[in-house]
Design a protein around this motif. Structure first.
Motif, PDB file in Angstrom:
ATOM      1  N   LEU A 436       0.840  -0.677  -0.163  1.00  0.00           N
ATOM      2  CA  LEU A 436       0.051   0.552   0.160  1.00  0.00           C
ATOM      3  C   LEU A 436       1.133   1.013  -0.146  1.00  0.00           C
ATOM      4  O   LEU A 436       1.592   1.810   1.043  1.00  0.00           O
ATOM      5  CB  LEU A 436      -0.671   0.032   1.207  1.00  0.00           C
ATOM      6  CG  LEU A 436      -1.235  -1.498   0.686  1.00  0.00           C
ATOM      7  CD1 LEU A 436      -2.481  -0.890   2.276  1.00  0.00           C
ATOM      8  CD2 LEU A 436      -2.896  -0.967   0.329  1.00  0.00           C
ATOM      9  N   PRO A 437       1.005   1.867  -1.509  1.00  0.00           N
ATOM     10  CA  PRO A 437       1.555   3.548  -0.888  1.00  0.00           C
ATOM     11  C   PRO A 437       1.083   4.552  -0.894  1.00  0.00           C
ATOM     12  O   PRO A 437      -0.058   4.672   0.131  1.00  0.00           O
ATOM     13  CB  PRO A 437       1.518   3.604  -3.101  1.00  0.00           C
ATOM     14  CG  PRO A 437       0.171   2.426  -2.956  1.00  0.00           C
ATOM     15  CD  PRO A 437       0.111   1.557  -2.272  1.00  0.00           C
ATOM     16  N   ALA A 438       1.979   5.700  -0.130  1.00  0.00           N
ATOM     17  CA  ALA A 438       1.684   6.534   0.545  1.00  0.00           C
ATOM     18  C   ALA A 438       1.172   7.169  -0.194  1.00  0.00           C
ATOM     19  O   ALA A 438       1.512   8.608   0.311  1.00  0.00           O
ATOM     20  CB  ALA A 438       3.128   7.520   1.014  1.00  0.00           C
ATOM     21  N   THR A 439       2.138   7.202  -2.115  1.00  0.00           N
ATOM     22  CA  THR A 439       0.813   8.707  -2.509  1.00  0.00           C
ATOM     23  C   THR A 439       0.151   7.630  -3.532  1.00  0.00           C
ATOM     24  O   THR A 439       0.796   6.624  -4.376  1.00  0.00           O
ATOM     25  CB  THR A 439       2.656   9.156  -3.441  1.00  0.00           C
ATOM     26  OG1 THR A 439       3.566   9.952  -2.205  1.00  0.00           O
ATOM     27  CG2 THR A 439       2.168  10.473  -4.160  1.00  0.00           C
ATOM     28  N   SER A 440      -1.362   8.058  -4.010  1.00  0.00           N
ATOM     29  CA  SER A 440      -1.763   7.658  -5.282  1.00  0.00           C
ATOM     30  C   SER A 440      -0.988   7.745  -6.296  1.00  0.00           C
ATOM     31  O   SER A 440      -0.262   8.807  -6.598  1.00  0.00           O
ATOM     32  CB  SER A 440      -2.734   8.076  -4.773  1.00  0.00           C
ATOM     33  OG  SER A 440      -3.057  10.228  -5.517  1.00  0.00           O
ATOM     34  N   ALA A 441      -1.960   6.812  -7.790  1.00  0.00           N
ATOM     35  CA  ALA A 441      -1.142   7.063  -8.384  1.00  0.00           C
ATOM     36  C   ALA A 441      -1.213   8.791  -9.307  1.00  0.00           C
ATOM     37  O   ALA A 441      -0.552   9.352  -9.888  1.00  0.00           O
ATOM     38  CB  ALA A 441      -1.979   6.191  -9.987  1.00  0.00           C
ATOM     39  N   ASN A 442      -2.282   9.582  -9.160  1.00  0.00           N
ATOM     40  CA  ASN A 442      -2.439  10.706  -9.189  1.00  0.00           C
ATOM     41  C   ASN A 442      -2.202  11.475  -7.664  1.00  0.00           C
ATOM     42  O   ASN A 442      -2.136  12.659  -8.051  1.00  0.00           O
ATOM     43  CB  ASN A 442      -4.175  11.212  -9.584  1.00  0.00           C
ATOM     44  CG  ASN A 442      -4.901  10.603  -8.449  1.00  0.00           C
ATOM     45  OD1 ASN A 442      -4.730  10.143  -7.583  1.00  0.00           O
ATOM     46  ND2 ASN A 442      -6.039  11.021  -7.827  1.00  0.00           N
ATOM     47  N   ASN A 443      -0.496  11.594  -7.417  1.00  0.00           N
ATOM     48  CA  ASN A 443       0.027  12.485  -6.342  1.00  0.00           C
ATOM     49  C   ASN A 443      -0.697  12.427  -5.108  1.00  0.00           C
ATOM     50  O   ASN A 443      -0.358  13.952  -4.980  1.00  0.00           O
ATOM     51  CB  ASN A 443       0.607  13.208  -7.747  1.00  0.00           C
ATOM     52  CG  ASN A 443       1.389  13.234  -8.818  1.00  0.00           C
ATOM     53  OD1 ASN A 443       2.048  12.297  -8.392  1.00  0.00           O
ATOM     54  ND2 ASN A 443       1.293  13.520  -9.750  1.00  0.00           N
ATOM     55  N   ILE A 444      -1.416  11.634  -5.404  1.00  0.00           N
ATOM     56  CA  ILE A 444      -2.770  12.114  -3.600  1.00  0.00           C
ATOM     57  C   ILE A 444      -1.627  11.932  -2.574  1.00  0.00           C
ATOM     58  O   ILE A 444      -1.097  10.173  -2.816  1.00  0.00           O
ATOM     59  CB  ILE A 444      -3.664  12.033  -3.596  1.00  0.00           C
ATOM     60  CG1 ILE A 444      -4.169  13.104  -4.521  1.00  0.00           C
ATOM     61  CG2 ILE A 444      -4.370  12.375  -2.118  1.00  0.00           C
ATOM     62  CD1 ILE A 444      -4.230  14.612  -4.714  1.00  0.00           C
ATOM     63  N   THR A 445      -0.718  11.889  -1.279  1.00  0.00           N
ATOM     64  CA  THR A 445      -0.256  11.554   0.015  1.00  0.00           C
ATOM     65  C   THR A 445      -0.744  11.686   0.688  1.00  0.00           C
ATOM     66  O   THR A 445      -2.414  12.379   1.196  1.00  0.00           O
ATOM     67  CB  THR A 445       0.871  12.602   0.003  1.00  0.00           C
ATOM     68  OG1 THR A 445       0.328  13.428   0.432  1.00  0.00           O
ATOM     69  CG2 THR A 445       2.300  12.836  -1.096  1.00  0.00           C
ATOM     70  N   GLY A 446      -0.702  10.731   1.613  1.00  0.00           N
ATOM     71  CA  GLY A 446      -1.678  10.238   2.569  1.00  0.00           C
ATOM     72  C   GLY A 446      -0.969   8.613   3.373  1.00  0.00           C
ATOM     73  O   GLY A 446       0.020   7.969   3.082  1.00  0.00           O
ATOM     74  N   THR A 447      -1.758   8.252   3.869  1.00  0.00           N
ATOM     75  CA  THR A 447      -1.854   6.842   4.368  1.00  0.00           C
ATOM     76  C   THR A 447      -2.828   5.951   4.663  1.00  0.00           C
ATOM     77  O   THR A 447      -4.261   5.979   4.632  1.00  0.00           O
ATOM     78  CB  THR A 447      -1.585   7.302   6.501  1.00  0.00           C
ATOM     79  OG1 THR A 447      -2.603   7.796   6.884  1.00  0.00           O
ATOM     80  CG2 THR A 447      -0.457   8.145   6.281  1.00  0.00           C
ATOM     81  N   TRP A 448      -2.362   4.899   5.432  1.00  0.00           N
ATOM     82  CA  TRP A 448      -3.399   4.028   5.295  1.00  0.00           C
ATOM     83  C   TRP A 448      -3.923   2.619   6.709  1.00  0.00           C
ATOM     84  O   TRP A 448      -2.711   3.084   7.399  1.00  0.00           O
ATOM     85  CB  TRP A 448      -2.395   2.527   4.273  1.00  0.00           C
ATOM     86  CG  TRP A 448      -2.856   2.823   2.203  1.00  0.00           C
ATOM     87  CD1 TRP A 448      -1.695   3.297   1.921  1.00  0.00           C
ATOM     88  CD2 TRP A 448      -4.185   2.473   2.276  1.00  0.00           C
ATOM     89  NE1 TRP A 448      -1.921   3.362   0.227  1.00  0.00           N
ATOM     90  CE2 TRP A 448      -3.057   2.963   0.981  1.00  0.00           C
ATOM     91  CE3 TRP A 448      -5.430   1.898   1.833  1.00  0.00           C
ATOM     92  CZ2 TRP A 448      -4.094   2.836  -0.381  1.00  0.00           C
ATOM     93  CZ3 TRP A 448      -5.822   1.837   0.888  1.00  0.00           C
ATOM     94  CH2 TRP A 448      -5.246   2.124  -1.071  1.00  0.00           C
ATOM     95  N   ALA A 449      -4.682   2.035   6.229  1.00  0.00           N
ATOM     96  CA  ALA A 449      -4.989   2.154   7.649  1.00  0.00           C
ATOM     97  C   ALA A 449      -6.570   0.194   7.526  1.00  0.00           C
ATOM     98  O   ALA A 449      -7.517   0.868   7.176  1.00  0.00           O
ATOM     99  CB  ALA A 449      -5.883   2.587   8.651  1.00  0.00           C
ATOM    100  N   PRO A 450      -5.776  -0.369   7.240  1.00  0.00           N
ATOM    101  CA  PRO A 450      -4.656  -0.884   7.622  1.00  0.00           C
ATOM    102  C   PRO A 450      -3.968  -0.798   7.371  1.00  0.00           C
ATOM    103  O   PRO A 450      -3.716  -0.355   5.763  1.00  0.00           O
ATOM    104  CB  PRO A 450      -4.494  -2.460   8.101  1.00  0.00           C
ATOM    105  CG  PRO A 450      -6.243  -2.698   8.420  1.00  0.00           C
ATOM    106  CD  PRO A 450      -6.696  -1.951   7.382  1.00  0.00           C
ATOM    107  N   ALA A 451      -2.437  -0.721   7.118  1.00  0.00           N
ATOM    108  CA  ALA A 451      -1.360  -0.404   6.406  1.00  0.00           C
ATOM    109  C   ALA A 451      -0.110  -1.179   5.429  1.00  0.00           C
ATOM    110  O   ALA A 451      -0.163  -1.155   5.031  1.00  0.00           O
ATOM    111  CB  ALA A 451       0.109   0.613   7.418  1.00  0.00           C
ATOM    112  N   THR A 452      -0.969  -2.617   5.887  1.00  0.00           N
ATOM    113  CA  THR A 452      -0.544  -3.450   5.148  1.00  0.00           C
ATOM    114  C   THR A 452      -1.520  -4.509   5.266  1.00  0.00           C
ATOM    115  O   THR A 452      -3.068  -4.588   5.839  1.00  0.00           O
ATOM    116  CB  THR A 452       0.500  -4.958   5.811  1.00  0.00           C
ATOM    117  OG1 THR A 452       0.443  -5.114   6.837  1.00  0.00           O
ATOM    118  CG2 THR A 452       1.946  -3.322   5.972  1.00  0.00           C
ATOM    119  N   VAL A 453      -1.851  -5.324   3.515  1.00  0.00           N
ATOM    120  CA  VAL A 453      -2.970  -6.181   3.037  1.00  0.00           C
ATOM    121  C   VAL A 453      -2.453  -7.355   4.041  1.00  0.00           C
ATOM    122  O   VAL A 453      -1.056  -8.285   3.785  1.00  0.00           O
ATOM    123  CB  VAL A 453      -2.726  -6.589   1.402  1.00  0.00           C
ATOM    124  CG1 VAL A 453      -3.547  -6.816   1.096  1.00  0.00           C
ATOM    125  CG2 VAL A 453      -3.256  -4.819   0.886  1.00  0.00           C
TER     126      VAL A 453
END
Length: 667
Positions: A436-453
Motif C-alpha cells: 500500500l503506497p503513501a502516494t496515489s497514482a494521481n499524486n495524492i499523499t496520505g496514510t493507510w489503515a490497516p497499513a499492510t494487506v
C-alpha cells in the motif's frame, strides 16, 4: 378454142401526207404507187399554200383505175399570250406558260422571265402543230427610291415636321408611324402606293434631348466675400444670359436662359450668402478626462456645421493641453480652442488581495462595492463561486478616475486518489498482495489503515487511504477478499452400456459454494463437454462402434477464482450389440450438419433400407452406407414429421441384422 383472161383492175394506193401546214415542205407525188402501179399526176406537184385535189392516172397496158387524193393545206396560227409584259424591278416575274391562250403548246427561250432586266422571250410551238414562233418583250422598270427634304433632327418638345404623302420625286404613299414624335427618336417607313415602281424607304428622325445647363461656381458664399461675374457659358457648353448679377450680401436665385436654337432648358440656381459663425462643439471649450481613459474624438465638423482641422489632431489621454480648431478655407467661421485636463487614476485596493486558491466548497470573501481606498464601483459577478475557478473584475463608477482591478480565484476540484491495484481484489490464501503506497497514482499523499494487506486470513477486509491535510482530496478504500483453495472428490470409475444416462452425483466440493468445471477428453461417446456450478450434469453415453470405448472427464474445482487440483473420472461405454445404428432425427436444411439420414456400422457388408411416410408410402430406398436420405421424394422436400424404416444388413461375419425404427424429420 381461144382462152381469154380478164384481169381485175387495181386501185393504186399511196402513203404520203395528205395534210400539211401552210408553207411547210410539200410531199413529192410518187410515179409509182405503193402497190406497184405506174402513172402520172395532175397537177404534177403539191401546192403548199392552198388545199387541192391531185389525180393519179395509171399508164396504159396496166389494169388499174385512176385515183384522186385531196391534200389539205392548214393555215399557220400565231400563238397569243396574256401575261404581264411590264413589271417593276424585283417584283414577282410572270410564269411563261407551255400552252398559249389559243391552245398552242411549245417551249420558251429563255425558259423564265428575269425580274431584274428587260428582255425578249421566244415561244417555239411543238412540232406537228401549224403554228408560228412568237417573241414577247418583257419590260422591267427600275424601282425609284422616294426622297424627302423635311427636317430629320429636332429638339425634344419642338414642333415635329409633317410627313408628306408624296415624295420630293413624285412617289405617293403612306407612312408608319403616321406622325413624328417630338419626345423620342424614331424610324418612319414610307410605303409607296401599289402600282408604282418604287421602294419603301425608312427615315430616321433624331429627337435631341434638351440639355440642362450645369455650373460649378460656388452657390454658398460668406457674407462680404469677393464674387465673380456669372458665366455666359455653362460647364456643359450651353451659351446664354442671366437675369441679374450676383450679390454677396443677401441670398437670392438667378435664372440662366440658353441662346435660341440650342436644345437646352433654362435653369435657376440659388446662391446662399452665409453669415460668419463661431464653431461650437458638444464638449464645450474645456474638458476633464481620466488618465488613460478613452479621449473624445475631435470632430472635423462643428455642431453648427463648420468644417475644419484641429491642432494637435487628437486629444492625449496622458497629458493636459490646449487644442485649436481652424475652419477650412471657404468656411464662414472663426477659429476655436479646447482646454483638456488629464486627471491621474487611483488603483482600487481590497483586503483579500488579487488572488485566492481554495478547495471546491471552501470559504470565499464577499465582494464590496467600495474599495479600501474609497473607490466606488461594481464587480463583473456580484458573488465569488466556491465550486469553479474564475476572475472577478471591479469596474469603477463612470466618471471616477480609477483603474479596474481583478480578483482571481482558483478552485481546485476534490480528487479521488487512484491506485494501480484498483479498489477491490479477490485472492487465494497465501497469494501475493500489493504494497500500500503513501502516494496515489494521481499524486495524492496520505496514510493507510490497516497499513499492510493480510493474505492469510480468509474473508473480506477494507483498507482506507486518508489524504494528508491541505490536499483537495477524499479518502479511498481498497477491499480485499481472501478465499480458500477448493478441493473436489470424484466417484470411482464406472462402466455403462450404450444409451445409459449417467448422473454424476458422487463427488464433494470444499468449501461450500465452490463450483466445478467438467471437460471431456472423448466427445465421440456423446457426453456433454462441460457442466458448471453446483448443478450436477447428467450425460447419455453413446457408442456407435463395435468396440468398447473409454473417456476421461476432468473435474476442476473453483472458488472465487481459486482453482483447486483437477480430478479425473473414467467412463467406459460398451459397444452396440448389433453393430448397426440409425440416428432417430435429422434436419435437411443444408447447413452442413445432420442434413441426411445415414446408416452407421463398421462391419456392414451389404445393406438395404426402406423409409415410409405416415400413409405407408415408400419415400426412399438406401442400399449403401454412404448414400443417405436427404428428406426428398422424387426431388420434392418432404414435410416435417415422423417416418418409419425397415433395414436389413449383412455383416462381414455373415450375420444378418434386421432393424425397424422411426426417424423424425425437422427443419
Amino acid at each position: 378454142t381461144m382462152n381469154i383472161t380478164v384481169t381485175p383492175r387495181t386501185t393504186p394506193t399511196f402513203s404520203f401526207a395528205t395534210s400539211i401546214c401552210e408553207a411547210a415542205t410539200a410531199p413529192i407525188l410518187p410515179s409509182t404507187s405503193n402497190n406497184g402501179i405506174q402513172g402520172i399526176w395532175t397537177p404534177s406537184a403539191i401546192d403548199n399554200t392552198i388545199s387541192g385535189s391531185y389525180t393519179f392516172t395509171p399508164n396504159s397496158n396496166q389494169c388499174a383505175n385512176p385515183v384522186t387524193i385531196n391534200v389539205t393545206v392548214n393555215p399557220n396560227i400565231t400563238p397569243t399570250f396574256s401575261f404581264a409584259t411590264s413589271i417593276c424591278e424585283g417584283a414577282t416575274a410572270p410564269v411563261l406558260p407551255s400552252t398559249s391562250d389559243n391552245a398552242v403548246t411549245g417551249t420558251w427561250s429563255p425558259s423564265s422571265v428575269s425580274n431584274t432586266a428587260s428582255g425578249s422571250y421566244t415561244f417555239t410551238p411543238t412540232a406537228g402543230q401549224c403554228a408560228l414562233p412568237v417573241t414577247v418583250n418583257v419590260t422591267v422598270t427600275p424601282n425609284v427610291t422616294p426622297t424627302f427634304s423635311f427636317a430629320t433632327s429636332i429638339c425634344e418638345g419642338a414642333t415635329a415636321p409633317l410627313l408628306p404623302s408624296t415624295s420630293d420625286n413624285a412617289v405617293t404613299g403612306t407612312w408608319s408611324p403616321a406622325t413624328v414624335s417630338n419626345t423620342a427618336s424614331g424610324s418612319y417607313t414610307f410605303t409607296p402606293t401599289a402600282g408604282q415602281c418604287a421602294l419603301p424607304v425608312t427615315v430616321n428622325v433624331t429627337v435631341t434631348p434638351n440639355v440642362t445647363p450645369t455650373f460649378s461656381f460656388a452657390t454658398s458664399i460668406c457674407a462680404g466675400a469677393a464674387v465673380s461675374a456669372l458665366p455666359t457659358t455653362s460647364d456643359n457648353g450651353i451659351t446664354g444670359t442671366w437675369d441679374k448679377p450676383i450679390s454677396n450680401t443677401a441670398s437670392d436665385s438667378y435664372t440662366f436662359t440658353p441662346t435660341a436654337g440650342l436644345c437646352a432648358v433654362p435653369v435657376t440656381i440659388s446662391v446662399t450668402v452665409n453669415p460668419i459663425l463661431t464653431p461650437t462643439f458638444g464638449f464645450g471649450t474645456a474638458l476633464s478626462i481620466c488618465n488613460g481613459a478613452t479621449a473624445p474624438t475631435l470632430p472635423n465638423t462643428s455642431t453648427n456645421g463648420i468644417a475644419g482641422t484641429w491642432s494637435p489632431a487628437a486629444i492625449s489621454n496622458t497629458a493636459s493641453g490646449t487644442y485649436t480648431f481652424t475652419p477650412n478655407a471657404g468656411q464662414c467661421g472663426t477659429s476655436a480652442t479646447l482646454d483638456v485636463t488629464v486627471v491621474a487614476n487611483t488603483v482600487p485596493t481590497f483586503s483579500f488581495g488579487t488572488t485566492l486558491t481554495i478547495c471546491s466548497g471552501g470559504t470565499v470573501p464577499a465582494l464590496p462595492i467600495t474599495s479600501d481606498n474609497s473607490v466606488n464601483g461594481t464587480w463583473s459577478q456580484s458573488t465569488v463561486s466556491n465550486t469553479a475557478s474564475g476572475t472577478y473584475t471591479f469596474t469603477p463608477t463612470a466618471g471616477v478616475c480609477a483603474t479596474t482591478q481583478t480578483f482571481t480565484v482558483t478552485v481546485n476540484p476534490i480528487v479521488t486518489p487512484t491506485f494501480s491495484f484498483g479498489t477491490t481484489a479477490s485472492i487465494c490464501v497465501g497469494a501475493t498482495v500489493p504494497t500500500l503506497p503513501a502516494t496515489s497514482a494521481n499524486n495524492i499523499t496520505g496514510t493507510w489503515a490497516p497499513a499492510t494487506v493480510d493474505n492469510a486470513t480468509t474473508g473480506i477486509t477494507t483498507y482506507t487511504f486518508t489524504p494528508t491535510a491541505g490536499q483537495c482530496a477524499v479518502t479511498q478504500t481498497y477491499t480485499v477478499e481472501v478465499s480458500t483453495v477448493p478441493t473436489v472428490t470424484v466417484p470411482a470409475n464406472i462402466t455403462v452400456n450404450d444409451g445409459t444416462v449417467i448422473p454424476l452425483t458422487n463427488f464433494t466440493i470444499t468449501p461450500a459454494g465452490a463450483s466445478v468445471t467438467w471437460t471431456n477428453s472423448n466427445t465421440a461417446i456423446g457426453l456433454a463437454a462441460s457442466g458448471n456450478g453446483n448443478v450436477v450434469p447428467q450425460f447419455t453415453a453413446t457408442n456407435p462402434g463395435n468396440a468398447d470405448i473409454t473417456a476421461t472427464i476432468t473435474v476442476t474445482p473453483r472458488n472465487n477464482g481459486c482453482v483447486g487440483t483437477p480430478r479425473t473420472y473414467t467412463i467406459t461405454v460398451k459397444a452396440l450389440d448389433k453393430g448397426v445404428f440409425v440416428p432417430n432425427v435429422f434436419s435437411p436444411n443444408n447447413d452442413g450438419k445432420n442434413d441426411k439420414v445415414m446408416i452407421y456400422g463398421n462391419y456392414i457388408n451389404k445393406v438395404e433400407m426402406r423409409i415410409f411416410n405416415q400413409w405407408g408410402q415408400q419415400v426412399a430406398f438406401l442400399n449403401s452406407k454412404s448414400q443417405g436420405w436427404d428428406g426428398t421424394h422424387k426431388g420434392k422436400p418432404q414435410p416435417v414429421g415422423v417416418y418409419v424404416y425397415a433395414l436389413r444388413a449383412v455383416m462381414t461375419d455373415g450375420r444378418t441384422v434386421d432393424l425397424k425404427g422411426s426417424i423424425t424429420l425437422v427443419r
